[in-house]
Design an enzyme around this catalytic site. Structure first.
Site, PDB file in Angstrom:
ATOM      1  NE  ARG A 110      -7.976   0.694   5.332  1.00  0.00           N
ATOM      2  CZ  ARG A 110      -7.611   1.952   5.572  1.00  0.00           C
ATOM      3  NH1 ARG A 110      -7.583   2.400   6.811  1.00  0.00           N
ATOM      4  NH2 ARG A 110      -7.264   2.757   4.580  1.00  0.00           N
ATOM      5  CG  LEU A 111      -6.145  -7.785   8.241  1.00  0.00           C
ATOM      6  CD1 LEU A 111      -6.769  -9.015   8.876  1.00  0.00           C
ATOM      7  CD2 LEU A 111      -4.718  -8.105   7.790  1.00  0.00           C
ATOM      8  CB  SER A 112      -7.852  -3.662   2.831  1.00  0.00           C
ATOM      9  OG  SER A 112      -7.611  -2.438   3.480  1.00  0.00           O
ATOM     10  CD  GLU A 114     -13.475  -5.348  -1.586  1.00  0.00           C
ATOM     11  OE1 GLU A 114     -12.263  -5.675  -1.511  1.00  0.00           O
ATOM     12  OE2 GLU A 114     -14.404  -6.183  -1.524  1.00  0.00           O
ATOM     13  CG  ASP A 167      -2.097   0.939   1.089  1.00  0.00           C
ATOM     14  OD1 ASP A 167      -2.367   1.401  -0.035  1.00  0.00           O
ATOM     15  OD2 ASP A 167      -2.753   1.211   2.112  1.00  0.00           O
ATOM     16  CG  LEU A 195       9.436 -17.095  -3.276  1.00  0.00           C
ATOM     17  CD1 LEU A 195       9.473 -17.055  -1.750  1.00  0.00           C
ATOM     18  CD2 LEU A 195       9.737 -15.707  -3.834  1.00  0.00           C
ATOM     19  CG  HIS A 198      -0.336   2.359  -9.363  1.00  0.00           C
ATOM     20  ND1 HIS A 198      -0.549   1.981  -8.050  1.00  0.00           N
ATOM     21  CD2 HIS A 198      -1.428   3.097  -9.717  1.00  0.00           C
ATOM     22  CE1 HIS A 198      -1.718   2.480  -7.636  1.00  0.00           C
ATOM     23  NE2 HIS A 198      -2.263   3.158  -8.634  1.00  0.00           N
TER      24      HIS A 198
HETATM   25  C1  IPE Z   1      -5.500  -2.787  -0.252  1.00  0.00           C
HETATM   26  O1  IPE Z   1      -5.145  -1.453  -0.412  1.00  0.00           O
HETATM   27  C2  IPE Z   1      -5.438  -3.506  -1.561  1.00  0.00           C
HETATM   28  C3  IPE Z   1      -4.102  -3.662  -2.130  1.00  0.00           C
HETATM   29  C4  IPE Z   1      -2.983  -3.279  -1.582  1.00  0.00           C
HETATM   30  C5  IPE Z   1      -4.064  -4.305  -3.413  1.00  0.00           C
HETATM   31  P1  IPE Z   1      -6.249  -0.306  -0.589  1.00  0.00           P
HETATM   32  O2  IPE Z   1      -5.496   0.964  -0.691  1.00  0.00           O
HETATM   33  O3  IPE Z   1      -7.162  -0.660  -1.696  1.00  0.00           O
HETATM   34  O4  IPE Z   1      -7.040  -0.430   0.772  1.00  0.00           O
HETATM   35  P2  IPE Z   1      -7.967   0.620   1.525  1.00  0.00           P
HETATM   36  O5  IPE Z   1      -8.984   1.091   0.525  1.00  0.00           O
HETATM   37  O6  IPE Z   1      -7.093   1.736   1.977  1.00  0.00           O
HETATM   38  O7  IPE Z   1      -8.545  -0.144   2.675  1.00  0.00           O
HETATM   39  C1  IPE Z   2      -1.509   0.319  -3.440  1.00  0.00           C
HETATM   40  O1  IPE Z   2      -1.344   1.682  -3.449  1.00  0.00           O
HETATM   41  C2  IPE Z   2      -1.808  -0.231  -4.818  1.00  0.00           C
HETATM   42  C3  IPE Z   2      -3.167  -0.771  -4.957  1.00  0.00           C
HETATM   43  C4  IPE Z   2      -4.084  -0.761  -4.035  1.00  0.00           C
HETATM   44  C5  IPE Z   2      -3.508  -1.334  -6.234  1.00  0.00           C
HETATM   45  P1  IPE Z   2      -2.559   2.704  -3.416  1.00  0.00           P
HETATM   46  O2  IPE Z   2      -2.951   3.021  -4.820  1.00  0.00           O
HETATM   47  O3  IPE Z   2      -3.661   2.172  -2.565  1.00  0.00           O
HETATM   48  O4  IPE Z   2      -1.876   3.946  -2.744  1.00  0.00           O
HETATM   49  P2  IPE Z   2      -2.513   4.950  -1.686  1.00  0.00           P
HETATM   50  O5  IPE Z   2      -3.095   4.137  -0.570  1.00  0.00           O
HETATM   51  O6  IPE Z   2      -3.553   5.740  -2.410  1.00  0.00           O
HETATM   52  O7  IPE Z   2      -1.356   5.796  -1.235  1.00  0.00           O
HETATM   53 MG    MG Z   3      -4.113   2.373  -0.617  1.00  0.00          MG
END
Ligand code: IPE
Ligand code: IPE
Ligand code: MG
Length: 242
Positions: A196-198, A69, A22, A133, A39
């Site tokens: 959180r675990l999302s 989601e 994240d 792995l 990304h």
């Molecule tokens: C969780 O991250 C999903 C991935 C890392 C792929 P999100 O950025 O989508 O989660 P929330 O929305 O903050 O909970």
């Molecule tokens: C994680 O980074 C990548 C995915 C969830 C696909 P984010 O895109 O959620 O980055 P933030 O949380 O907005 O910083």
């Molecule tokens: Mg995020």
């Protein structure tokens, strides 16, 4: 380091590490760059992470790449993420294979583009006998949906008379999850400071140690992995006993 200490550290390397990658968006925002730049850098961090996990002696590495989601994000960001995945697979699979990495995917395959699916399936086929792995990418993955599907499968078995409700065990549930063939994670890491675990590995996380790192995913490196493993090694896992 003393041999005995090294040996005990080696023994406590988590067999399975799962990572909620994240913070890509915030990494880009800090630099006034478009989210896709975060990304992109995040995909580079995946390569660094795999190398570091191999070095550390980890056997299973599960990476949360796209949640069920995440379709709720703006269409252009979803497109960017899917394009990056295709790019990653085209660029990295041969090297992963040469490193003896087995690659496989968990998540629903229904909303993915046919060419993406083809790349995923050929990567799985190419690397299926690799043993160094086991790398699992969670793509279009959601744990609640996974548990619902397991419940459906068990309900069908009951309906067909193949299983009695009172005979359903933990193992029946676990065997009907997408992770049936891999051990539960010992350590779950989430980067970016969120705690959180999302919807990630909810059943499988029952006794995982959780480590939350402030580092944003694009900055993740061997040092960050080492820090999380160090923290894991400080923890005392009790499994409800004493
Ligand atoms: C969780 O991250 C999903 C991935 C890392 C792929 P999100 O950025 O989508 O989660 P929330 O929305 O903050 O909970
Ligand atoms: C994680 O980074 C990548 C995915 C969830 C696909 P984010 O895109 O959620 O980055 P933030 O949380 O907005 O910083
Ligand atoms: Mg995020």
């Amino acid at each position: 380091m003393m041999a005995a200490q090294l040996e005990s550290d080696t023994r406590r390397v988590p067999r399975h590490i799962a990572i909620i990658m994240d913070g890509n968006g915030r990494w880009a925002k800090q630099r006034s760059l478009p989210r896709v730049a975060g990304h992109r850098k995040g995909a580079d961090a995946v390569r660094t992470c795999v190398t570091a996990a191999i070095e550390a002696g980890v056997q299973y590495l599960t990476l949360y790449a796209f949640s069920s989601e995440n379709w709720n994000r703006p269409a252009d960001e979803v497109t960017d993420l899917m394009n990056l995945l295709r790019h990653y697979l085209r660029r990295e699979v041969a090297e992963l294979n040469s490193k003896n990495v087995r690659l496989h995917f968990i998540g629903k395959r229904d909303r993915l583009a046919p060419d993406t699916l083809k790349l995923m399936e050929s990567a799985e086929e190419l690397t299926k006998d690799n043993t160094r792995l086991h790398m699992c990418i969670a793509l279009n993955y959601g744990s609640q949906c996974e548990i619902v599907e397991a419940a459906r499968a068990l309900a069908s078995a009951v309906k067909n008379g193949d299983l009695a409700p009172e005979d359903i065990t933990h193992a029946h549930v676990a065997d009907n999850l997408l992770t049936a063939h891999i051990p539960d994670p010992d350590l779950i890491i989430r980067t970016s400071g969120e705690q959180r675990l999302s919807n990630f590995l909810l059943w499988q996380a029952a006794y995982a140690e959780l480590v939350f790192l402030d580092v944003l995913w694009p900055d993740f490196d061997a040092c960050a992995l080492g820090k999380a493993i160090d923290e894991f090694q400080q923890r005392e896992r009790r499994y409800g006993g004493r």
